[in-house]
Design an enzyme around this catalytic site. Sequence first.
Site, mmCIF file in Angstrom:
data_model
loop_
_atom_site.group_PDB
_atom_site.id
_atom_site.type_symbol
_atom_site.label_atom_id
_atom_site.label_comp_id
_atom_site.label_asym_id
_atom_site.label_seq_id
_atom_site.Cartn_x
_atom_site.Cartn_y
_atom_site.Cartn_z
ATOM 1 N N GLU A 250 0.823 -1.216 0.000
ATOM 2 C CA GLU A 250 0.000 0.000 0.000
ATOM 3 C C GLU A 250 0.857 1.267 0.000
ATOM 4 O OE1 GLU A 250 -2.138 -0.418 3.674
ATOM 5 O OE2 GLU A 250 -3.296 -2.143 3.003
ATOM 6 N N PRO A 251 1.771 1.408 -0.943
ATOM 7 C CA PRO A 251 2.614 2.609 -0.906
ATOM 8 C C PRO A 251 1.836 3.855 -1.312
ATOM 9 C CG PRO A 251 3.072 1.367 -2.907
ATOM 10 C CD PRO A 251 2.054 0.573 -2.123
ATOM 11 N N ARG A 253 3.250 7.598 -0.212
ATOM 12 C CA ARG A 253 4.311 8.596 -0.358
ATOM 13 C C ARG A 253 5.330 8.228 -1.450
ATOM 14 N NH1 ARG A 253 5.874 11.684 4.174
ATOM 15 N NH2 ARG A 253 4.943 10.050 5.429
ATOM 16 N N ARG A 289 2.823 20.001 6.483
ATOM 17 C CA ARG A 289 3.819 19.078 7.047
ATOM 18 C C ARG A 289 4.898 19.767 7.906
ATOM 19 N NH1 ARG A 289 6.807 15.967 4.628
ATOM 20 N NH2 ARG A 289 6.371 14.162 5.930
ATOM 21 N N TYR A 293 4.648 18.309 11.628
ATOM 22 C CA TYR A 293 5.644 17.286 12.002
ATOM 23 C C TYR A 293 7.070 17.831 12.069
ATOM 24 C CZ TYR A 293 1.908 14.548 9.710
ATOM 25 O OH TYR A 293 0.711 14.032 9.286
ATOM 26 N N CYS A 320 -1.880 33.992 10.651
ATOM 27 C CA CYS A 320 -1.616 34.571 11.974
ATOM 28 C C CYS A 320 -1.285 33.496 13.000
ATOM 29 C CB CYS A 320 -2.820 35.382 12.424
ATOM 30 S SG CYS A 320 -3.296 36.551 11.168
ATOM 31 N N GLU A 321 -0.205 32.824 12.799
ATOM 32 C CA GLU A 321 0.289 31.795 13.737
ATOM 33 C C GLU A 321 1.807 31.802 13.618
ATOM 34 O OE1 GLU A 321 -1.383 28.800 15.200
ATOM 35 O OE2 GLU A 321 -3.378 28.988 14.305
ATOM 36 N N TYR A 348 0.788 13.959 0.892
ATOM 37 C CA TYR A 348 0.336 14.620 2.118
ATOM 38 C C TYR A 348 0.560 16.129 2.037
ATOM 39 C CZ TYR A 348 0.558 9.730 3.346
ATOM 40 O OH TYR A 348 0.401 8.378 3.328
HETATM 41 N N1 LLP Z 1 -1.750 2.024 4.418
HETATM 42 C C1 LLP Z 1 -2.266 2.516 5.558
HETATM 43 C C2 LLP Z 1 -3.194 1.666 6.324
HETATM 44 C C3 LLP Z 1 -1.911 3.792 6.017
HETATM 45 O O1 LLP Z 1 -2.420 4.257 7.156
HETATM 46 C C4 LLP Z 1 -1.010 4.585 5.258
HETATM 47 C C5 LLP Z 1 -0.625 5.921 5.703
HETATM 48 C C6 LLP Z 1 -0.525 4.037 4.040
HETATM 49 C C7 LLP Z 1 -0.903 2.764 3.665
HETATM 50 C C8 LLP Z 1 0.413 4.792 3.149
HETATM 51 O O2 LLP Z 1 1.633 5.030 3.798
HETATM 52 P P1 LLP Z 1 2.867 5.675 2.992
HETATM 53 O O3 LLP Z 1 3.316 4.668 1.979
HETATM 54 O O4 LLP Z 1 2.366 6.915 2.350
HETATM 55 O O5 LLP Z 1 3.852 5.937 4.035
HETATM 56 N N2 LLP Z 1 0.565 12.762 6.951
HETATM 57 C C9 LLP Z 1 1.784 12.066 7.226
HETATM 58 C C10 LLP Z 1 1.727 10.621 6.797
HETATM 59 C C11 LLP Z 1 0.541 9.867 7.350
HETATM 60 C C12 LLP Z 1 0.477 8.429 6.896
HETATM 61 C C13 LLP Z 1 -0.818 7.820 7.238
HETATM 62 N N3 LLP Z 1 -0.986 6.463 6.789
HETATM 63 C C14 LLP Z 1 2.943 12.817 6.592
HETATM 64 O O6 LLP Z 1 2.716 13.864 5.973
HETATM 65 O O7 LLP Z 1 4.109 12.417 6.718
#
Ligand code: LLP
Length: 396
Positions: A250-251, A253, A289, A293, A320-321, A348
């Site tokens: 499930e990629p 990013r 982001r 984070y 305004c932050e 994201y």
């Molecule tokens: N599968 C599930 C169940 C997830 O919760 C996520 C991400 C993914 C796949 C995809 O993960 P990735 O391959 O993108 O790492 N907003 C944060 C990242 C939150 C990720 C949430 N879940 C950021 O900007 O770094």
Amino acid sequence: MVEYGSPLYIYSHGQIVSNWQKFDQAFGGHPHLICYGVKANSNLGVLSVLANLGSGFDIVSIGELERVIAAGGKPERCVFSGVSKTKTEIHRALELGILCFNVESAAELDSVESVAKLMSTKAPISIRVNPDVDANTHPYIATGLKENKFGVSIDTALALYKKAEHSQHLDVFGLDYHIGSQITEVSPFIEALEKALELISKLKAEGIKISHIDIGGGVGIAYNAEKTINIEQYIRSVLDKVGDLEVILEPGRAIVGDAGIFVTQVEYLKQSGVKSFAIIDGAMNDLLRPSLYGSYHQAIAVEDNSKGIKDTWDLVGPICETGDFLAKDRELTLTQGDYIAFMSAGAYGFVLSSNYNTRPRVAEVMVSGSHHALVRKRETVSSLFENEFIFNDEIN
Ligand code: LLP
């Protein structure tokens, strides 16, 4: 830029395709399905590129599923993740015929079963296990530790599988985990995989057959030239262990992150002697982001501008932050009106944007060679209060 205005998200079609193909090709002939994590970037233009490649999708709401379908994706290639699927969502997902529910609790399993029963059908399920491994990432995006809200323990999973196996309305299909995001080393993934495979053997001994393993997303990208995961190597080490099990991943990013930039324009330069600020037209509501984070995005001046002021700038927005910054302490040569691109903003980025300070959300554009097209138009101020009403306080 001139055509679409600023600020703006720009995506590269070619980079999305090549990122997806890298995962796909790493599997060779091994049965697999790449289910793109829609939450990373759910723009219809982006989803349609992936749908055309034959991608599957990992969705976490019925809204995401409807988007996938609107973009030409197939529900039978969708896995439904997330800690809380409502009965309405479960009903719609069953109606549309998704591949599998990644179930995250005993209560949720009951819901899936009861909706399937009501519809006189069988729901395909995986249980999401929480393997309790440290993915060594930002605490807000670590999901595979036992103190996180995600999944169930290996022991609970065993019990849930036994229950599901005996249900007339559940079809045990796979096993799922997702240990976090922006993970930059392979070892936590392998630790999780080993624990999951151990559970699959236990299930086999109980006569419960698992036909796929969903290894989640989480592959990190290099935001600042840091070392990260080699995808071929990661997939090879997975394939070394899984036998003939089908692998779902499930990629999010890693497919869209480095395929997008966020372009802003310098409005004002403000040097106090203590600190130098470049006030740009993009803000935390557009790219959250860094504020949320403390994430790093490279900031690059789009045109070479040797006539500008060389300094170490904080790149801040008009909100305004004090937390409204996109980058800190960047050495750049700038003048008013310059464009600055924030790199690797495809994941994201836009999806986390909001209308804070009544700022319309920005436009998104897809580029392919010399062809470019709007994939989301800029919001207008009036559209922001379309769904609001003046309150008549004269009625008692
Ligand atoms: N599968 C599930 C169940 C997830 O919760 C996520 C991400 C993914 C796949 C995809 O993960 P990735 O391959 O993108 O790492 N907003 C944060 C990242 C939150 C990720 C949430 N879940 C950021 O900007 O770094």
